[in-house]
Design an enzyme around this catalytic site. Structure first.
Site, short mmCIF file in Angstrom:
data_model
loop_
_atom_site.label_atom_id
_atom_site.label_comp_id
_atom_site.label_asym_id
_atom_site.label_seq_id
_atom_site.Cartn_x
_atom_site.Cartn_y
_atom_site.Cartn_z
N ARG A 180 25.23 -51.64 54.95
CA ARG A 180 24.38 -52.46 55.04
C ARG A 180 24.60 -53.82 55.82
NH1 ARG A 180 20.73 -51.44 50.95
NH2 ARG A 180 19.25 -53.03 51.84
N PRO A 207 12.38 -53.95 49.77
CA PRO A 207 12.19 -53.35 48.55
C PRO A 207 13.42 -53.56 47.64
CG PRO A 207 11.57 -51.87 50.20
CD PRO A 207 12.48 -52.95 50.69
N GLU A 208 13.40 -54.39 46.46
CA GLU A 208 14.40 -54.57 45.60
C GLU A 208 13.88 -54.58 44.23
OE1 GLU A 208 17.55 -57.13 46.49
OE2 GLU A 208 17.28 -57.23 48.50
N LYS A 254 15.44 -50.03 40.68
CA LYS A 254 14.42 -49.63 41.78
C LYS A 254 13.69 -48.56 41.88
CE LYS A 254 17.94 -50.81 44.73
NZ LYS A 254 18.36 -51.16 46.17
#
Ligand SMILES: [Zn+2]
Length: 288
Positions: free
Chosen positions: A254, A5-6, A54
């Site tokens: 991340r 999801p970006e 987002k």
């Protein structure tokens, strides 16, 4: 392949949601969240659905806005009434917005909140220029990035207060394509900042109309990325094994990938940067 999801994922989802819902009246608008369980949007008319970074903003004709966010695992699915919902187990459903023609089912959504439309800025006003927005402002994004000269560039690009939309995949890939070490300080790569931001935007524009997220131009699985997800595999440019490490402050660290040769740095990287095993300190990197 399921995308990360970006910004481009949300852009496409908002476009589809807008097609399904704009101008229509909800015959069902239910929330399966403790804090919103009493909210019922049945009878409300949807004005439009727009992406902001987002975040997805579902604006209602009665001047309310419903905001949702995917984080790592959320998604909206759109079904014809009567078809089986296949986005996951029923307990993952957070929101159902249905019209006579469509059923929009939100799975594992985060940051679900409803506010007066005039107060949207309380939810998204902190965001930097929207990479896929109609009001994209490259100069302002660069100004915001440069206001954190000591930040690691891989962290700064992900910070949605600098620019809104890019996530980890496009960060990793655009840094590779511009030959920038993810742990380099923003100030040390100043001459390449515009190139890396422009590259991230170009990649997202190229992918926003379809669910696949290819950065190589090849949609085939295993061929679609330069370094992302390719730990230990040979760099597509120089053959050097791709490295992987965790980057960013806990708990939002991340996984990052890079080629130590194509993304060599002339300046020391952050000594607190970690690579290889999580938690293991990394010595000051030497160029190359
Ligand atoms: Zn390489």
């Amino acid at each position: 392949m399921v995308g990360v999801p970006e910004g481009d994922t949300v852009w496409l989802a908002a476009k589809r949601m807008n097609t399904a819902l704009a101008g229509a009246t909800l015959r069902r608008g239910e929330f399966r969240l403790p804090q919103l369980a009493a909210l019922d949007l049945t009878g409300a008319t949807v004005r439009e659905v727009v992406p902001r970074g987002k975040h997805m903003l579902i604006r209602l004709a009665d001047e309310r806005t419903l905001r949702t966010h995917y984080r790592m695992d959320g998604s909206w699915h759109i079904y014809r009434p009567g078809t089986t919902w296949r986005g996951g187990p029923a307990y993952d459903v957070r929101v159902v917005l249905a019209t006579d023609e469509w059923e929009c089912v939100g799975y594992r959504l985060h940051d679900v909140e409803i506010v007066p439309t005039d107060d949207e800025n309380r939810l998204v006003g902190h965001l930097g220029p929207d990479v896929l927005g109609p009001d994209w402002d490259l100069a302002e994004a660069l100004r915001r990035l440069r206001s954190h000269p000591d930040e690691q560039v891989g962290v700064a690009i992900l910070d949605q207060r600098n620019l809104a939309g890019p996530g980890n995949l496009y960060k990793v890939e655009s840094l590779f394509l511009c030959g920038i070490h993810p742990w380099a300080r923003v100030a040390d790569v100043d001459g390449k900042l515009e190139a890396v931001v422009t590259r991230a935007r170009t990649l997202m524009l190229a992918n926003r109309d379809h669910p696949e997220q290819s950065t190589t131009g090849n949609l085939r699985r295993g061929q679609d990325h330069w370094v992302y997800g390719r730990k230990g595999k040979p760099c597509r440019r120089c053959g050097t094994p791709i490295l992987m490490g965790e980057q960013g402050p806990e708990p939002q660290a991340r996984v990052t990938y890079w080629c130590p040769r194509c993304q060599a740095t002339d300046s020391p990287v952050d000594p607190l940067a970690r690579t290889g095993e999580p938690g293991r300190p990394r010595p000051l990197a030497t160029p190359g």
